[in-house]
Design an enzyme around this catalytic site. Structure first.
Site, PDB file in Angstrom:
ATOM      1  N   ASP A  70       0.861  -1.179  -0.036  1.00 48.67           N
ATOM      2  CA  ASP A  70       0.032  -0.033   0.090  1.00 48.67           C
ATOM      3  C   ASP A  70       0.968   1.162  -0.092  1.00 48.67           C
ATOM      4  OD1 ASP A  70       0.679   0.345   2.531  1.00 48.67           O
ATOM      5  OD2 ASP A  70      -1.123   0.197   3.621  1.00 48.67           O
ATOM      6  N   CYS A 121       3.349  -2.921   3.918  1.00 46.01           N
ATOM      7  CA  CYS A 121       2.448  -1.757   4.217  1.00 46.01           C
ATOM      8  C   CYS A 121       3.099  -1.000   5.247  1.00 46.01           C
ATOM      9  CB  CYS A 121       1.178  -2.355   4.977  1.00 46.01           C
ATOM     10  SG  CYS A 121       1.194  -3.214   6.276  1.00 46.01           S
ATOM     11  N   THR A 150       3.262  -0.995   8.662  1.00 48.45           N
ATOM     12  CA  THR A 150       3.839  -1.799   9.583  1.00 48.45           C
ATOM     13  C   THR A 150       4.144  -3.240   9.216  1.00 48.45           C
ATOM     14  OG1 THR A 150       1.533  -2.475  10.410  1.00 48.45           O
ATOM     15  CG2 THR A 150       2.606  -0.342  11.655  1.00 48.45           C
ATOM     16  N   HIS A 164      10.557 -23.384   9.817  1.00 45.32           N
ATOM     17  CA  HIS A 164       9.781 -24.091  10.816  1.00 45.32           C
ATOM     18  C   HIS A 164       8.148 -23.935  10.184  1.00 45.32           C
ATOM     19  CE1 HIS A 164      12.728 -24.587  14.239  1.00 45.32           C
ATOM     20  NE2 HIS A 164      13.128 -24.979  13.151  1.00 45.32           N
ATOM     21  N   HIS A 167       7.773 -30.134  11.731  1.00 44.28           N
ATOM     22  CA  HIS A 167       7.261 -29.003  11.775  1.00 44.28           C
ATOM     23  C   HIS A 167       6.028 -29.009  10.504  1.00 44.28           C
ATOM     24  CE1 HIS A 167      10.317 -27.393  13.754  1.00 44.28           C
ATOM     25  NE2 HIS A 167      11.323 -27.877  12.982  1.00 44.28           N
TER      26      HIS A 167
END
Ligand code: RB5
Length: 146
Positions: A8, A65, A67, A98, A133
């Site tokens: 964004d 974005c 954050t 993992h 995993h």
């Protein structure tokens, strides 16, 4: 390897730098936008990148974005997506080893472009470890199917 990328307005410069870096490294890159720095709603881009992964047109995705968090929240709503928002090298490596994460989410207002490129390299270069995993990822898929 085919990699889908998107951002964004909070991650526009980072996305363009990541795109150039990946192309320089020889990856095929599908750019899901945005293509100019205008204000957009991050879920609209997250779903485009997620669709590239679930359709198997792309192997991995990268979303940026402000954050990284909004993009990860939105992308993780798509069945089959394991999106990881992170900003450190250890997590970038281990979320592939993992968690077999298929989308990396970064914060353009959290980390610089230099760090972002290093995290991208770790993410795309690290294979899934499998073994125990896989069992844990299968349990995530079971939750998704409920
Ligand atoms: C946009 O201002 C900002 O909210 C967005 O880029 C992101 O940080 C959301 O998680």
């Amino acid at each position: 390897m085919n990699i889908a990328i998107g951002c964004d307005h909070g991650g526009f410069e980072h996305k363009n730098a990541i795109k150039s870096h990946l192309i320089e490294r020889g990856f095929n890159v599908t750019d899901c936008g945005i293509y100019e720095k205008v204000s957009v709603d991050y879920p609209d881009i997250a779903v485009k990148v997620a669709d590239e992964i679930t359709s198997k047109r792309c192997d991995l995705g990268i979303l940026v974005c402000g954050t990284g968090i909004g993009m990860s929240l939105a992308a993780n709503k798509v069945k089959g997506i394991r999106a990881a928002a992170l900003s450190d090298h250890f997590s970038a490596k281990y979320t592939r080893l993992h968690n077999n994460s298929n989308i990396l989410c970064l914060g353009g207002r959290v980390i610089g472009i230099g760090t972002a490129l290093e995290l991208v390299d770790l993410f795309v270069d690290t294979p899934f470890e499998g073994g125990r995993h896989q069992r844990r990822i299968d349990k995530i898929s079971e939750i998704e199917s409920k």
